[in-house]
Design a protein around this motif. Structure first.
Motif, PDB file in Angstrom:
ATOM      1  N   HIS A  59       0.825  -1.128  -0.001  1.00 53.49           N
ATOM      2  CA  HIS A  59       0.039   0.111   0.087  1.00 53.49           C
ATOM      3  C   HIS A  59       0.750   1.156   0.144  1.00 53.49           C
ATOM      4  O   HIS A  59       0.432   2.450   0.244  1.00 53.49           O
ATOM      5  CB  HIS A  59      -0.965  -0.258   1.104  1.00 53.49           C
ATOM      6  CG  HIS A  59      -2.023  -1.185   1.071  1.00 53.49           C
ATOM      7  ND1 HIS A  59      -3.015  -1.465  -0.083  1.00 53.49           N
ATOM      8  CD2 HIS A  59      -1.660  -2.529   1.712  1.00 53.49           C
ATOM      9  CE1 HIS A  59      -3.606  -2.359   0.027  1.00 53.49           C
ATOM     10  NE2 HIS A  59      -2.801  -3.145   1.167  1.00 53.49           N
ATOM     11  N   VAL A  60       2.089   1.262  -0.244  1.00 49.56           N
ATOM     12  CA  VAL A  60       2.789   2.310  -0.739  1.00 49.56           C
ATOM     13  C   VAL A  60       2.439   2.811  -2.311  1.00 49.56           C
ATOM     14  O   VAL A  60       2.457   1.963  -3.077  1.00 49.56           O
ATOM     15  CB  VAL A  60       4.558   2.004  -0.791  1.00 49.56           C
ATOM     16  CG1 VAL A  60       5.158   3.377  -1.356  1.00 49.56           C
ATOM     17  CG2 VAL A  60       4.942   1.594   0.577  1.00 49.56           C
ATOM     18  N   ARG A  61       2.376   4.196  -2.118  1.00 47.97           N
ATOM     19  CA  ARG A  61       1.750   4.658  -3.527  1.00 47.97           C
ATOM     20  C   ARG A  61       3.111   4.882  -4.557  1.00 47.97           C
ATOM     21  O   ARG A  61       3.943   5.403  -4.035  1.00 47.97           O
ATOM     22  CB  ARG A  61       0.977   6.031  -3.468  1.00 47.97           C
ATOM     23  CG  ARG A  61       0.795   6.751  -4.558  1.00 47.97           C
ATOM     24  CD  ARG A  61      -0.064   7.985  -4.397  1.00 47.97           C
ATOM     25  NE  ARG A  61      -1.081   7.844  -3.536  1.00 47.97           N
ATOM     26  CZ  ARG A  61      -2.177   8.952  -3.533  1.00 47.97           C
ATOM     27  NH1 ARG A  61      -2.091   9.981  -3.813  1.00 47.97           N
ATOM     28  NH2 ARG A  61      -3.179   8.479  -2.774  1.00 47.97           N
ATOM     29  N   VAL A  62       2.743   4.087  -5.511  1.00 50.05           N
ATOM     30  CA  VAL A  62       3.668   4.247  -6.797  1.00 50.05           C
ATOM     31  C   VAL A  62       3.528   4.906  -7.881  1.00 50.05           C
ATOM     32  O   VAL A  62       4.251   5.521  -8.785  1.00 50.05           O
ATOM     33  CB  VAL A  62       4.263   2.925  -6.754  1.00 50.05           C
ATOM     34  CG1 VAL A  62       4.987   2.287  -5.918  1.00 50.05           C
ATOM     35  CG2 VAL A  62       3.296   2.019  -7.506  1.00 50.05           C
TER      36      VAL A  62
ATOM     37  N   CYS B 140      -7.724  -0.971  -0.505  1.00 47.45           N
ATOM     38  CA  CYS B 140      -7.420  -0.314   0.772  1.00 47.45           C
ATOM     39  C   CYS B 140      -8.014   1.275   0.644  1.00 47.45           C
ATOM     40  O   CYS B 140      -8.212   1.878   1.599  1.00 47.45           O
ATOM     41  CB  CYS B 140      -5.988  -0.219   1.044  1.00 47.45           C
ATOM     42  SG  CYS B 140      -5.125   1.061   0.112  1.00 47.45           S
ATOM     43  N   GLY B 141      -8.581   1.487  -0.596  1.00 46.56           N
ATOM     44  CA  GLY B 141      -9.370   2.818  -0.517  1.00 46.56           C
ATOM     45  C   GLY B 141      -8.437   3.959  -1.105  1.00 46.56           C
ATOM     46  O   GLY B 141      -8.841   5.230  -1.739  1.00 46.56           O
ATOM     47  N   SER B 142      -7.210   3.835  -1.431  1.00 45.86           N
ATOM     48  CA  SER B 142      -6.020   4.958  -1.754  1.00 45.86           C
ATOM     49  C   SER B 142      -5.912   4.353  -3.324  1.00 45.86           C
ATOM     50  O   SER B 142      -6.649   3.595  -3.773  1.00 45.86           O
ATOM     51  CB  SER B 142      -4.702   4.686  -0.994  1.00 45.86           C
ATOM     52  OG  SER B 142      -3.862   5.618  -1.565  1.00 45.86           O
ATOM     53  N   ARG B 143      -5.143   5.195  -3.991  1.00 48.53           N
ATOM     54  CA  ARG B 143      -5.023   5.050  -5.407  1.00 48.53           C
ATOM     55  C   ARG B 143      -3.418   4.693  -5.490  1.00 48.53           C
ATOM     56  O   ARG B 143      -2.851   5.319  -4.881  1.00 48.53           O
ATOM     57  CB  ARG B 143      -5.262   6.340  -6.067  1.00 48.53           C
ATOM     58  CG  ARG B 143      -6.739   6.487  -6.365  1.00 48.53           C
ATOM     59  CD  ARG B 143      -7.128   7.799  -7.233  1.00 48.53           C
ATOM     60  NE  ARG B 143      -8.496   8.002  -7.504  1.00 48.53           N
ATOM     61  CZ  ARG B 143      -9.057   7.182  -8.482  1.00 48.53           C
ATOM     62  NH1 ARG B 143      -8.360   6.520  -9.249  1.00 48.53           N
ATOM     63  NH2 ARG B 143     -10.486   7.424  -8.574  1.00 48.53           N
ATOM     64  N   GLY B 144      -3.238   3.989  -6.776  1.00 52.05           N
ATOM     65  CA  GLY B 144      -1.668   3.826  -7.368  1.00 52.05           C
ATOM     66  C   GLY B 144      -0.914   3.065  -6.164  1.00 52.05           C
ATOM     67  O   GLY B 144       0.456   3.252  -6.289  1.00 52.05           O
TER      68      GLY B 144
ATOM     69  N   ALA C  55       5.442   8.324   5.084  1.00 51.80           N
ATOM     70  CA  ALA C  55       4.230   7.222   5.154  1.00 51.80           C
ATOM     71  C   ALA C  55       4.810   5.822   4.638  1.00 51.80           C
ATOM     72  O   ALA C  55       4.274   4.638   5.106  1.00 51.80           O
ATOM     73  CB  ALA C  55       3.340   7.863   3.997  1.00 51.80           C
ATOM     74  N   VAL C  56       5.759   5.852   4.121  1.00 50.05           N
ATOM     75  CA  VAL C  56       6.444   4.654   3.702  1.00 50.05           C
ATOM     76  C   VAL C  56       7.076   3.937   4.880  1.00 50.05           C
ATOM     77  O   VAL C  56       6.965   2.740   5.044  1.00 50.05           O
ATOM     78  CB  VAL C  56       7.357   4.589   2.593  1.00 50.05           C
ATOM     79  CG1 VAL C  56       8.045   3.311   2.061  1.00 50.05           C
ATOM     80  CG2 VAL C  56       6.833   5.420   1.267  1.00 50.05           C
ATOM     81  N   VAL C  57       7.885   4.847   5.711  1.00 49.39           N
ATOM     82  CA  VAL C  57       8.204   4.193   6.933  1.00 49.39           C
ATOM     83  C   VAL C  57       7.342   3.640   7.757  1.00 49.39           C
ATOM     84  O   VAL C  57       7.419   2.570   8.641  1.00 49.39           O
ATOM     85  CB  VAL C  57       9.118   5.554   7.443  1.00 49.39           C
ATOM     86  CG1 VAL C  57       9.550   5.002   8.901  1.00 49.39           C
ATOM     87  CG2 VAL C  57      10.344   6.083   6.534  1.00 49.39           C
ATOM     88  N   CYS C  58       6.434   4.318   7.772  1.00 47.64           N
ATOM     89  CA  CYS C  58       5.066   4.140   8.538  1.00 47.64           C
ATOM     90  C   CYS C  58       4.584   2.647   8.145  1.00 47.64           C
ATOM     91  O   CYS C  58       4.182   1.715   8.961  1.00 47.64           O
ATOM     92  CB  CYS C  58       3.966   5.210   8.746  1.00 47.64           C
ATOM     93  SG  CYS C  58       4.565   6.555   9.777  1.00 47.64           S
ATOM     94  N   ASN C  59       4.270   2.420   6.878  1.00 48.81           N
ATOM     95  CA  ASN C  59       3.893   1.262   6.483  1.00 48.81           C
ATOM     96  C   ASN C  59       4.800   0.246   6.586  1.00 48.81           C
ATOM     97  O   ASN C  59       4.392  -1.012   6.938  1.00 48.81           O
ATOM     98  CB  ASN C  59       3.599   1.504   4.860  1.00 48.81           C
ATOM     99  CG  ASN C  59       2.270   1.811   4.412  1.00 48.81           C
ATOM    100  OD1 ASN C  59       1.504   2.414   5.169  1.00 48.81           O
ATOM    101  ND2 ASN C  59       2.060   1.789   3.111  1.00 48.81           N
TER     102      ASN C  59
ATOM    103  N   ARG D 205      -1.217   9.037   3.243  1.00 48.11           N
ATOM    104  CA  ARG D 205      -0.712   8.196   2.266  1.00 48.11           C
ATOM    105  C   ARG D 205      -0.578   6.946   3.112  1.00 48.11           C
ATOM    106  O   ARG D 205      -0.381   5.726   2.178  1.00 48.11           O
ATOM    107  CB  ARG D 205       0.470   8.813   1.681  1.00 48.11           C
ATOM    108  CG  ARG D 205       0.226   9.890   0.892  1.00 48.11           C
ATOM    109  CD  ARG D 205       1.662  10.508   0.387  1.00 48.11           C
ATOM    110  NE  ARG D 205       1.437  11.505  -0.693  1.00 48.11           N
ATOM    111  CZ  ARG D 205       1.470  12.711  -0.796  1.00 48.11           C
ATOM    112  NH1 ARG D 205       1.544  13.150   0.450  1.00 48.11           N
ATOM    113  NH2 ARG D 205       1.257  13.796  -1.605  1.00 48.11           N
ATOM    114  N   ALA D 206      -0.171   6.686   4.282  1.00 48.94           N
ATOM    115  CA  ALA D 206       0.044   5.545   5.061  1.00 48.94           C
ATOM    116  C   ALA D 206      -1.125   4.586   5.009  1.00 48.94           C
ATOM    117  O   ALA D 206      -2.439   5.310   5.214  1.00 48.94           O
ATOM    118  CB  ALA D 206       0.783   5.689   6.091  1.00 48.94           C
ATOM    119  N   LEU D 207      -1.056   3.250   5.379  1.00 54.23           N
ATOM    120  CA  LEU D 207      -2.204   2.283   5.547  1.00 54.23           C
ATOM    121  C   LEU D 207      -2.371   2.964   6.887  1.00 54.23           C
ATOM    122  O   LEU D 207      -1.975   3.039   7.818  1.00 54.23           O
ATOM    123  CB  LEU D 207      -1.526   1.038   5.560  1.00 54.23           C
ATOM    124  CG  LEU D 207      -2.830  -0.246   5.502  1.00 54.23           C
ATOM    125  CD1 LEU D 207      -3.554   0.157   4.028  1.00 54.23           C
ATOM    126  CD2 LEU D 207      -2.012  -1.349   5.581  1.00 54.23           C
TER     127      LEU D 207
END
Lengths: 395, 395
Positions: free
Chosen positions: A246-249, A258-262, B317-321, B352-354
């Protein structure tokens, strides 16, 4: 190592063998003993007893635990009886895998069956119980000899033992899974996230033990990572770790569940890869079709795999910048593609990570695929039963 | 806790005070003792001695080490002499900060001076030595009482003690810095990355100890993170950790000094923020101008800070994921902006984080800024001198 009055041999190894035999005889006859009492009873020095117990524990043949006796801490030594085993269960979105493992860390009898998406926990565990009965019997053990079960799930487990939300196994969320599974199987169950257990399996099997940081990335219908630092699996207070899927790329990319995009999973999960393959080639496909096409150098399949690898590498570059891991293992069904995926991941990660942070990182495809998670589950069950980590082998 | 023949008081605390005094008298008169011998000599029970030694060690007044005597392991107890201190040095691209710290973890006399960019290691260490002489004398100590020096640098330190390349301190690269600094200062020096030491300072000062994962993000001319897991600072084999400044946040963005494009440092470092402020407002500016303008609700300054915060949050956000940390501390000069930066970081990271991975993460601006790194350097020097971690206070 000190000698004993009993032994006449000059060889260190022969001496150790005699001394070990004396300890084993005592433990067999009298049951678990304090290490200090073992020395007294056998007449061996404390240093000798300590050395032998250390070697035997490392080999999985003895087990030690600290106990309080008369207000003082002592070390109680037990023989690891060869007459019990553990089992591992790996539950995925559409598969169930089980395996057995003896106290010398030799696995046996693993088997996998396909499950329908949305399978119910009680049905899956009933099926697991049947499969375990078979494999235990086939290996010549009784069900009563199963000491403990390790359970790998594609979900995060909170400190309270409950499955944390947002799992690909939606129908399992919120359960106190260890208790539920213990009830269903009639065995003590320890449960953990599948990527954590994949990391454990690889870290335990590193020659000489894992001496740095190992990241295991599982690329399946979900994408998650487990982290082993030395011999320890990293765990967070929330229970969530390695949620790289679920990291946005891609800003403004496809909507993720998860509800997010990308999210990475919208590009590099097996679901996305199969969907892309279907769109490009037309018609219905499954992952095996993509793997077979890639193996035959189908340009479309290779390109889809390379796109997935590029996206995975983009996220792994951040992981390398943050943790500078020694080892990065790709696992999960997509990793079966092998070199085309690995090459794309490595090229993408090396292009984006700080060179010095990624320079030492050794990337590889899991040598255990598709068994890493169930092997990790067996190791977890052994650990919970007092057997230290070490290389796992196939019987 | 058991009583002693000597004490007539019924109060537990009074009793403990008497027993502690007996142990301190013995250690003062006879020097370091095995814990078992302390019990014998004082007539106190082993449990009482062990309890008191534990409490006194936690308070930094006693020190224990495992020693081998006659083939058996024992615990040797020493008084922590109040007559030695440690010092910490924090070297940045354009600043030098020093502080002292006694064995009860009370810091004193910290001072900072500005350095020219590109300062040479030998000049900087000579200046540090002068400053340390002053602060040690001002606090009533002799230079000979300085047991050890902790040194924080904005660079990664390899396992061989050498500064790893790609530091903002280019002129320090490749040096075996601990040896070099030891020679220059005439004190034993332990060296670490500044963000690692910031993480150490905050983890050590967590009430009751750090019980989860703490990430310290230093936002200065470089951007780097340190990670504390429980009481341990995470270290990689390569020496690099938390190189978040070189995570790409804009495809095809500005060229970074690392050679890549669109790195976080090209948007959110103090250099970038000041450059953006100069471009928007015209004329020459320094960070203090940006901080002052933001404090006066200058819309341009606030917008630049918010952009920086958004980019920082994107990477966090990536660190949190990945790690789902319990605490995320913002430090470094840009953190002095306070709420406008923190709000932007938190909003960006949460977006941005889960959700489940970031839900428990408590974000805050460092309470130690700008002293976190030098406090961490003092704690490192205390640790290397055998004093356990614990809350650091100002004398």
């Amino acid at each position: 190592m000190s000698s004993t009055p009993r032994s006449g041999s000059g060889s260190q190894a022969a001496l150790r063998g005699l001394n070990t035999a004396a300890l084993v005889r005592t433990l067999t006859a009298a049951g678990p003993q304090l290490q200090a009492d073992l020395a007294r009873v056998t007449g061996l020095s404390r240093a000798t007893v300590s050395n032998i117990v250390g070697l035997e524990s490392a080999a999985g043949r003895m087990r030690t635990e600290r106990v309080l006796r008369d207000g003082r801490w002592g070390v109680r030594v037990s023989l690891v009886p060869e007459d019990w085993i553990v089992v591992g269960i790996d539950v995925g979105r559409t598969h169930l895998r089980v395996a057995g493992c003896d106290t010398a860390r030799r696995t046996f009898g693993d088997r996998e069956v396909a499950l329908d998406q949305g399978h119910a926990p009680e049905d899956t565990l009933r099926l697991a119980s049947q499969l375990l009965d078979e494999l235990v019997a086939d290996a010549g053990f009784e069900r009563a000899q199963v000491r403990r079960c390790g359970l790998a799930v594609p979900a995060s487990i909170g400190r309270d033992g409950a499955v944390v939300q947002q799992s690909v196994l939606r129908q399992w969320s919120g359960q106190d899974l260890a208790s539920f599974a213990s009830g269903a199987l009639g065995i003590d169950v320890v449960v953990d996230n599948d990527a954590n257990l994949g990391a454990l399996a690889h870290a335990a099997s590193a020659p000489g033990g894992n001496d740095g940081t190992l990241v295991y990335l599982k690329v399946a219908s979900g994408i998650g990572a487990g982290i082993a630092i030395g011999s320890e699996v990293y765990r967070s207070t929330s229970g969530l770790v390695g949620e790289l899927g679920h990291v946005r790329v891609v800003d403004g990319g496809q909507t993720c569940y998860c509800g997010s995009r990308g999210c990475l999973e919208t590009i590099a999960s097996t679901r996305s890869v199969v969907a892309d393959f279907e769109r490009a080639h037309g018609g219905h496909a499954v992952l095996d079709d993509v793997l077979a096409a890639a193996a035959q150098d189908d340009a479309v399949a290779l390109r889809i795999v390379a796109e997935a690898g590029d996206a995975l590498g983009r996220v792994l570059a951040v992981v390398c910048n943050l943790l500078s891991p020694d080892v990065l293992v790709l696992g999960g069904p997509l990793a079966s593609v092998g070199k085309p995926l690995l090459d794309a991941v490595v090229a993408s990660a090396r292009k984006r990570a700080l060179p010095a942070a990624i320079a030492r990182t050794r990337f590889r495809v899991s040598e255990f695929e598709p068994r890493a998670e169930v092997l990790g589950a067996c190791l977890l069950a052994l650990q919970a039963s007092g057997i230290a980590q070490g290389t796992i082998t196939t019987k």
